[in-house]
Design a protein around this motif. Structure first.
Motif, PDB file in Angstrom:
ATOM      1  N   TYR A  73     -63.044 -51.969 -14.650  1.00  0.00           N
ATOM      2  CA  TYR A  73     -63.083 -50.553 -14.299  1.00  0.00           C
ATOM      3  C   TYR A  73     -62.368 -50.261 -12.980  1.00  0.00           C
ATOM      4  N   ASP A  74     -62.248 -51.265 -12.130  1.00  0.00           N
ATOM      5  CA  ASP A  74     -61.607 -51.070 -10.833  1.00  0.00           C
ATOM      6  C   ASP A  74     -60.113 -51.394 -10.851  1.00  0.00           C
ATOM      7  N   ARG A  75     -59.594 -51.792 -12.002  1.00  0.00           N
ATOM      8  CA  ARG A  75     -58.165 -52.111 -12.119  1.00  0.00           C
ATOM      9  C   ARG A  75     -57.582 -51.338 -13.298  1.00  0.00           C
ATOM     10  N   PRO A  76     -57.077 -50.131 -13.053  1.00  0.00           N
ATOM     11  CA  PRO A  76     -56.607 -49.258 -14.133  1.00  0.00           C
ATOM     12  C   PRO A  76     -55.593 -49.895 -15.066  1.00  0.00           C
ATOM     13  N   GLU A  77     -54.781 -50.818 -14.518  1.00  0.00           N
ATOM     14  CA  GLU A  77     -53.773 -51.444 -15.382  1.00  0.00           C
ATOM     15  C   GLU A  77     -54.418 -52.243 -16.509  1.00  0.00           C
ATOM     16  N   THR A  78     -55.590 -52.815 -16.268  1.00  0.00           N
ATOM     17  CA  THR A  78     -56.281 -53.531 -17.341  1.00  0.00           C
ATOM     18  C   THR A  78     -56.863 -52.555 -18.354  1.00  0.00           C
ATOM     19  N   LEU A  79     -57.244 -51.384 -17.908  1.00  0.00           N
ATOM     20  CA  LEU A  79     -57.823 -50.392 -18.819  1.00  0.00           C
ATOM     21  C   LEU A  79     -56.765 -49.873 -19.789  1.00  0.00           C
ATOM     22  N   GLU A  80     -55.579 -49.620 -19.283  1.00  0.00           N
ATOM     23  CA  GLU A  80     -54.490 -49.150 -20.144  1.00  0.00           C
ATOM     24  C   GLU A  80     -54.209 -50.162 -21.252  1.00  0.00           C
ATOM     25  N   ALA A  81     -54.164 -51.440 -20.880  1.00  0.00           N
ATOM     26  CA  ALA A  81     -53.912 -52.483 -21.877  1.00  0.00           C
ATOM     27  C   ALA A  81     -55.096 -52.642 -22.824  1.00  0.00           C
ATOM     28  N   ALA A  82     -56.303 -52.473 -22.313  1.00  0.00           N
ATOM     29  CA  ALA A  82     -57.504 -52.687 -23.125  1.00  0.00           C
ATOM     30  C   ALA A  82     -57.622 -51.664 -24.249  1.00  0.00           C
ATOM     31  N   VAL A  83     -57.204 -50.422 -24.004  1.00  0.00           N
ATOM     32  CA  VAL A  83     -57.394 -49.366 -25.011  1.00  0.00           C
ATOM     33  C   VAL A  83     -56.126 -49.057 -25.794  1.00  0.00           C
ATOM     34  N   ARG A  84     -55.075 -49.798 -25.535  1.00  0.00           N
ATOM     35  CA  ARG A  84     -53.815 -49.538 -26.235  1.00  0.00           C
ATOM     36  C   ARG A  84     -54.007 -49.665 -27.747  1.00  0.00           C
ATOM     37  N   GLY A  85     -53.598 -48.661 -28.479  1.00  0.00           N
ATOM     38  CA  GLY A  85     -53.711 -48.676 -29.936  1.00  0.00           C
ATOM     39  C   GLY A  85     -55.052 -48.213 -30.469  1.00  0.00           C
ATOM     40  N   ALA A  86     -55.948 -47.819 -29.592  1.00  0.00           N
ATOM     41  CA  ALA A  86     -57.291 -47.427 -30.025  1.00  0.00           C
ATOM     42  C   ALA A  86     -57.303 -46.022 -30.618  1.00  0.00           C
ATOM     43  N   ALA A  87     -58.120 -45.840 -31.644  1.00  0.00           N
ATOM     44  CA  ALA A  87     -58.403 -44.509 -32.158  1.00  0.00           C
ATOM     45  C   ALA A  87     -59.631 -43.927 -31.473  1.00  0.00           C
ATOM     46  N   LYS A  88     -60.582 -44.823 -31.148  1.00  0.00           N
ATOM     47  CA  LYS A  88     -61.808 -44.404 -30.460  1.00  0.00           C
ATOM     48  C   LYS A  88     -62.168 -45.434 -29.408  1.00  0.00           C
ATOM     49  N   VAL A  89     -62.712 -44.941 -28.301  1.00  0.00           N
ATOM     50  CA  VAL A  89     -63.151 -45.802 -27.197  1.00  0.00           C
ATOM     51  C   VAL A  89     -64.586 -45.451 -26.864  1.00  0.00           C
ATOM     52  N   LEU A  90     -65.452 -46.456 -26.825  1.00  0.00           N
ATOM     53  CA  LEU A  90     -66.812 -46.258 -26.340  1.00  0.00           C
ATOM     54  C   LEU A  90     -66.845 -46.650 -24.869  1.00  0.00           C
ATOM     55  N   LEU A  91     -67.123 -45.680 -24.013  1.00  0.00           N
ATOM     56  CA  LEU A  91     -67.280 -45.933 -22.584  1.00  0.00           C
ATOM     57  C   LEU A  91     -68.767 -46.101 -22.297  1.00  0.00           C
TER      58      LEU A  91
END
Length: 278
Positions: free
Chosen positions: A50-68
Protein backbone atom coordinates in the motif's frame (compact mmCIF):
# COMPACT_ATOMS: atom_id res chain seq x y z
CA UNK A 1 -9.96 -11.30 -13.26
CA UNK A 2 -10.55 -10.52 -9.57
CA UNK A 3 -7.77 -9.10 -7.42
CA UNK A 4 -7.96 -9.34 -3.62
CA UNK A 5 -5.66 -7.03 -1.67
CA UNK A 6 -4.52 -7.95 1.82
CA UNK A 7 -4.92 -11.53 0.67
CA UNK A 8 -2.63 -13.07 3.27
CA UNK A 9 -4.67 -11.71 6.19
CA UNK A 10 -7.52 -13.41 8.04
CA UNK A 11 -10.33 -11.96 5.91
CA UNK A 12 -8.38 -12.04 2.65
CA UNK A 13 -7.68 -15.75 2.92
CA UNK A 14 -11.34 -16.50 3.52
CA UNK A 15 -12.38 -14.39 0.53
CA UNK A 16 -9.93 -16.24 -1.72
CA UNK A 17 -11.37 -19.59 -0.60
CA UNK A 18 -14.92 -18.36 -1.23
CA UNK A 19 -13.99 -17.08 -4.68
CA UNK A 20 -12.47 -20.45 -5.60
CA UNK A 21 -15.91 -22.00 -5.03
CA UNK A 22 -17.41 -19.62 -7.57
CA UNK A 23 -14.84 -19.00 -10.33
CA UNK A 24 -11.75 -20.80 -11.65
CA UNK A 25 -8.61 -20.22 -9.61
CA UNK A 26 -6.92 -18.86 -12.75
CA UNK A 27 -9.27 -15.86 -12.57
CA UNK A 28 -8.20 -14.88 -9.04
CA UNK A 29 -5.13 -12.91 -7.94
CA UNK A 30 -3.99 -12.71 -4.34
CA UNK A 31 -2.27 -9.37 -3.75
CA UNK A 32 -0.11 -9.16 -0.64
CA UNK A 33 2.65 -6.97 0.78
CA UNK A 34 4.68 -10.13 1.42
CA UNK A 35 3.86 -12.47 -1.48
CA UNK A 36 5.37 -15.57 0.13
CA UNK A 37 2.75 -15.35 2.87
CA UNK A 38 0.06 -15.94 0.23
CA UNK A 39 1.91 -18.66 -1.67
CA UNK A 40 -0.31 -21.42 -0.22
CA UNK A 41 -3.60 -20.00 -1.54
CA UNK A 42 -3.53 -21.84 -4.85
CA UNK A 43 -3.91 -18.73 -7.03
CA UNK A 44 -1.60 -16.24 -8.72
CA UNK A 45 0.15 -14.01 -6.19
CA UNK A 46 1.31 -10.46 -6.83
CA UNK A 47 3.09 -7.99 -4.59
CA UNK A 48 0.90 -5.12 -3.41
CA UNK A 49 2.45 -2.76 -0.90
CA UNK A 50 0.00 0.00 0.00
CA UNK A 51 2.96 2.33 0.53
CA UNK A 52 4.50 1.66 -2.90
CA UNK A 53 2.07 2.73 -5.65
CA UNK A 54 4.16 1.13 -8.37
CA UNK A 55 3.41 -2.30 -6.89
CA UNK A 56 -0.30 -1.49 -6.77
CA UNK A 57 -0.43 -0.62 -10.46
CA UNK A 58 1.19 -3.95 -11.32
CA UNK A 59 -0.96 -5.87 -8.84
CA UNK A 60 -4.29 -4.78 -10.36
CA UNK A 61 -3.26 -4.76 -14.00
CA UNK A 62 -5.89 -6.59 -16.06
CA UNK A 63 -8.40 -6.72 -13.22
CA UNK A 64 -12.13 -6.40 -13.76
CA UNK A 65 -12.77 -6.10 -10.02
CA UNK A 66 -10.56 -5.26 -7.04
CA UNK A 67 -11.39 -5.99 -3.42
CA UNK A 68 -9.73 -3.39 -1.20
CA UNK A 69 -9.53 -4.90 2.28
CA UNK A 70 -8.95 -1.99 4.62
CA UNK A 71 -5.52 -1.68 6.18
CA UNK A 72 -4.64 -1.41 9.85
CA UNK A 73 -1.99 1.30 9.95
CA UNK A 74 -2.55 4.91 11.04
CA UNK A 75 -1.97 6.21 7.51
CA UNK A 76 -4.47 3.81 5.95
CA UNK A 77 -6.70 6.50 4.39
CA UNK A 78 -3.75 7.53 2.21
CA UNK A 79 -2.99 3.89 1.46
CA UNK A 80 -6.60 3.21 0.47
CA UNK A 81 -6.52 6.21 -1.86
CA UNK A 82 -3.48 4.72 -3.62
CA UNK A 83 -5.33 1.44 -4.23
CA UNK A 84 -8.38 3.37 -5.45
CA UNK A 85 -6.23 5.27 -7.94
CA UNK A 86 -4.66 2.05 -9.19
CA UNK A 87 -8.05 0.38 -9.65
CA UNK A 88 -9.38 3.37 -11.56
CA UNK A 89 -6.31 3.44 -13.79
CA UNK A 90 -6.84 -0.26 -14.53
CA UNK A 91 -10.49 0.32 -15.39
CA UNK A 92 -11.55 -2.03 -12.60
CA UNK A 93 -14.55 -1.82 -10.29
CA UNK A 94 -13.62 -1.41 -6.63
CA UNK A 95 -15.18 -3.18 -3.64
CA UNK A 96 -14.18 -1.77 -0.25
CA UNK A 97 -14.54 -3.18 3.27
CA UNK A 98 -15.64 -0.26 5.42
CA UNK A 99 -17.12 0.31 8.89
CA UNK A 100 -20.77 0.43 10.01
CA UNK A 101 -22.46 3.79 9.44
CA UNK A 102 -19.07 5.18 8.42
CA UNK A 103 -20.59 8.43 7.17
CA UNK A 104 -22.54 9.22 10.36
CA UNK A 105 -20.93 7.52 13.37
CA UNK A 106 -18.82 9.44 15.87
CA UNK A 107 -16.62 6.39 16.51
CA UNK A 108 -12.97 7.28 16.01
CA UNK A 109 -12.32 3.89 14.41
CA UNK A 110 -14.53 4.85 11.47
CA UNK A 111 -12.84 8.16 10.61
CA UNK A 112 -10.41 6.63 8.08
CA UNK A 113 -13.23 4.60 6.56
CA UNK A 114 -15.33 7.73 6.13
CA UNK A 115 -12.41 9.50 4.44
CA UNK A 116 -11.85 6.49 2.17
CA UNK A 117 -15.50 6.28 1.19
CA UNK A 118 -15.49 9.97 0.30
CA UNK A 119 -12.33 9.53 -1.78
CA UNK A 120 -13.75 6.51 -3.60
CA UNK A 121 -16.99 8.29 -4.45
CA UNK A 122 -15.16 11.40 -5.65
CA UNK A 123 -12.68 9.40 -7.75
CA UNK A 124 -15.19 8.30 -10.36
CA UNK A 125 -14.30 4.61 -9.99
CA UNK A 126 -17.17 2.12 -10.10
CA UNK A 127 -17.60 1.00 -6.49
CA UNK A 128 -19.44 -1.13 -3.95
CA UNK A 129 -18.96 -0.47 -0.25
CA UNK A 130 -19.30 -3.24 2.32
CA UNK A 131 -19.77 -1.78 5.79
CA UNK A 132 -18.88 -4.78 7.94
CA UNK A 133 -20.19 -4.90 11.50
CA UNK A 134 -17.97 -6.41 14.22
CA UNK A 135 -16.43 -9.84 13.68
CA UNK A 136 -17.14 -12.56 16.24
CA UNK A 137 -13.40 -13.16 16.24
CA UNK A 138 -12.77 -9.72 17.74
CA UNK A 139 -13.79 -11.26 21.06
CA UNK A 140 -11.59 -14.38 20.81
CA UNK A 141 -9.17 -13.30 23.54
CA UNK A 142 -11.96 -12.09 25.81
CA UNK A 143 -13.74 -15.42 25.45
CA UNK A 144 -10.68 -17.60 26.01
CA UNK A 145 -9.40 -15.66 29.03
CA UNK A 146 -12.76 -15.01 30.72
CA UNK A 147 -13.00 -18.42 32.46
CA UNK A 148 -9.70 -17.74 34.23
CA UNK A 149 -10.44 -14.08 34.95
CA UNK A 150 -14.03 -14.70 35.93
CA UNK A 151 -15.10 -11.72 33.86
CA UNK A 152 -15.54 -10.11 30.47
CA UNK A 153 -14.42 -6.49 30.58
CA UNK A 154 -15.73 -3.60 28.52
CA UNK A 155 -17.26 -0.14 28.46
CA UNK A 156 -20.28 -0.90 26.29
CA UNK A 157 -22.94 -0.97 29.00
CA UNK A 158 -25.99 -2.78 27.69
CA UNK A 159 -25.27 -1.80 24.08
CA UNK A 160 -26.09 -4.52 21.58
CA UNK A 161 -23.71 -5.97 18.97
CA UNK A 162 -24.84 -7.53 15.68
CA UNK A 163 -21.64 -9.42 14.94
CA UNK A 164 -20.98 -12.27 12.53
CA UNK A 165 -17.92 -14.43 11.78
CA UNK A 166 -15.33 -13.34 9.26
CA UNK A 167 -16.35 -16.26 7.07
CA UNK A 168 -19.82 -14.76 6.59
CA UNK A 169 -18.42 -11.38 5.57
CA UNK A 170 -15.97 -13.13 3.24
CA UNK A 171 -18.83 -14.98 1.57
CA UNK A 172 -20.66 -11.69 1.08
CA UNK A 173 -17.59 -10.11 -0.51
CA UNK A 174 -17.25 -13.08 -2.86
CA UNK A 175 -20.92 -12.80 -3.80
CA UNK A 176 -20.48 -9.15 -4.71
CA UNK A 177 -17.23 -9.76 -6.58
CA UNK A 178 -18.73 -12.50 -8.73
CA UNK A 179 -22.25 -11.13 -9.12
CA UNK A 180 -24.03 -8.31 -10.90
CA UNK A 181 -26.19 -5.42 -9.78
CA UNK A 182 -23.97 -4.20 -6.94
CA UNK A 183 -22.40 -1.12 -8.56
CA UNK A 184 -22.89 2.03 -6.52
CA UNK A 185 -24.35 0.16 -3.56
CA UNK A 186 -23.44 0.74 0.08
CA UNK A 187 -24.29 -2.37 2.11
CA UNK A 188 -24.64 -2.30 5.88
CA UNK A 189 -23.68 -5.87 6.81
CA UNK A 190 -24.31 -7.44 10.20
CA UNK A 191 -25.31 -10.63 11.94
CA UNK A 192 -28.93 -11.71 12.25
CA UNK A 193 -29.07 -11.37 16.02
CA UNK A 194 -27.71 -8.95 18.59
CA UNK A 195 -26.14 -9.54 21.98
CA UNK A 196 -24.63 -7.61 24.87
CA UNK A 197 -21.35 -8.20 26.62
CA UNK A 198 -23.38 -9.49 29.57
CA UNK A 199 -24.93 -12.02 27.16
CA UNK A 200 -21.42 -13.00 26.07
CA UNK A 201 -20.37 -13.58 29.68
CA UNK A 202 -23.47 -15.72 30.22
CA UNK A 203 -22.67 -17.83 27.15
CA UNK A 204 -19.13 -18.42 28.40
CA UNK A 205 -20.51 -19.45 31.79
CA UNK A 206 -22.93 -21.85 30.14
CA UNK A 207 -20.23 -23.53 28.06
CA UNK A 208 -17.54 -23.76 30.75
CA UNK A 209 -19.63 -24.18 33.87
CA UNK A 210 -17.57 -21.41 35.48
CA UNK A 211 -19.04 -18.17 36.80
CA UNK A 212 -18.22 -15.35 34.40
CA UNK A 213 -19.64 -11.83 34.85
CA UNK A 214 -19.56 -8.72 32.71
CA UNK A 215 -17.60 -5.88 34.30
CA UNK A 216 -18.60 -2.55 32.79
CA UNK A 217 -15.86 0.05 33.24
CA UNK A 218 -15.51 3.77 32.55
CA UNK A 219 -13.92 4.45 29.17
CA UNK A 220 -10.53 5.53 30.52
CA UNK A 221 -10.32 2.60 32.91
CA UNK A 222 -11.16 0.14 30.15
CA UNK A 223 -8.51 1.72 27.91
CA UNK A 224 -6.05 1.07 30.71
CA UNK A 225 -7.09 -2.57 30.88
CA UNK A 226 -6.55 -2.93 27.13
CA UNK A 227 -3.16 -1.25 27.33
CA UNK A 228 -2.23 -3.55 30.18
CA UNK A 229 -3.15 -6.51 27.99
CA UNK A 230 -0.64 -5.36 25.38
CA UNK A 231 -2.48 -2.98 23.07
CA UNK A 232 -0.55 0.18 22.17
CA UNK A 233 -2.01 3.03 24.22
CA UNK A 234 -3.41 5.03 21.25
CA UNK A 235 -5.17 1.94 19.87
CA UNK A 236 -6.46 1.06 23.33
CA UNK A 237 -8.10 4.49 23.43
CA UNK A 238 -9.71 3.86 20.04
CA UNK A 239 -11.05 0.48 21.12
CA UNK A 240 -12.43 1.89 24.37
CA UNK A 241 -14.16 4.53 22.24
CA UNK A 242 -15.65 1.70 20.18
CA UNK A 243 -17.32 0.35 23.31
CA UNK A 244 -18.72 3.76 24.19
CA UNK A 245 -20.25 3.96 20.72
CA UNK A 246 -21.60 0.43 21.08
CA UNK A 247 -23.39 1.67 24.20
CA UNK A 248 -25.00 4.33 21.97
CA UNK A 249 -26.29 1.76 19.47
CA UNK A 250 -23.58 1.91 16.81
CA UNK A 251 -23.45 -1.85 16.12
CA UNK A 252 -27.04 -2.79 16.97
CA UNK A 253 -28.75 -2.74 13.56
CA UNK A 254 -29.80 -6.01 11.88
CA UNK A 255 -31.01 -5.11 8.37
CA UNK A 256 -30.60 -8.69 7.11
CA UNK A 257 -28.46 -7.68 4.13
CA UNK A 258 -25.60 -10.02 5.03
CA UNK A 259 -27.96 -12.98 5.29
CA UNK A 260 -29.48 -12.11 1.92
CA UNK A 261 -26.09 -11.88 0.21
CA UNK A 262 -24.79 -15.21 1.56
CA UNK A 263 -28.18 -16.96 1.38
CA UNK A 264 -27.89 -18.48 4.84
CA UNK A 265 -28.28 -17.42 8.47
CA UNK A 266 -25.25 -15.85 10.12
CA UNK A 267 -23.46 -17.62 12.98
CA UNK A 268 -24.77 -16.55 16.42
CA UNK A 269 -22.22 -15.55 19.03
CA UNK A 270 -23.21 -18.51 21.21
CA UNK A 271 -22.18 -20.94 18.47
CA UNK A 272 -18.85 -19.15 18.16
CA UNK A 273 -18.27 -19.38 21.91
CA UNK A 274 -19.02 -23.10 21.90
CA UNK A 275 -16.74 -23.74 18.92
CA UNK A 276 -13.92 -21.76 20.49
CA UNK A 277 -14.10 -23.32 23.93
CA UNK A 278 -14.95 -26.88 22.88
Amino acid sequence: MIVVTGASGHLGRLVIEELKKRVPAAEIVAAARTPEKAADLGVEVREADYDRPETLEAAVRGAAKVLLISGLEPQRARQHAAVTDAAKQAGAALVYTSAPKADTTEAALAADHRATEEYIKASGVTYTILRNNWYNEVYEQSITTAPQLGAVYGAAGDGRIASAPRADYAAAAATVLTGEGHDGQVYELSGDTTWTLADLAAEISKVTGKEVAYRNLPKDEYAGVLAGAGLPAPFAEVMADVDVNISRGWLADTPGTLRELIDRPTQPIGDYVRALLA
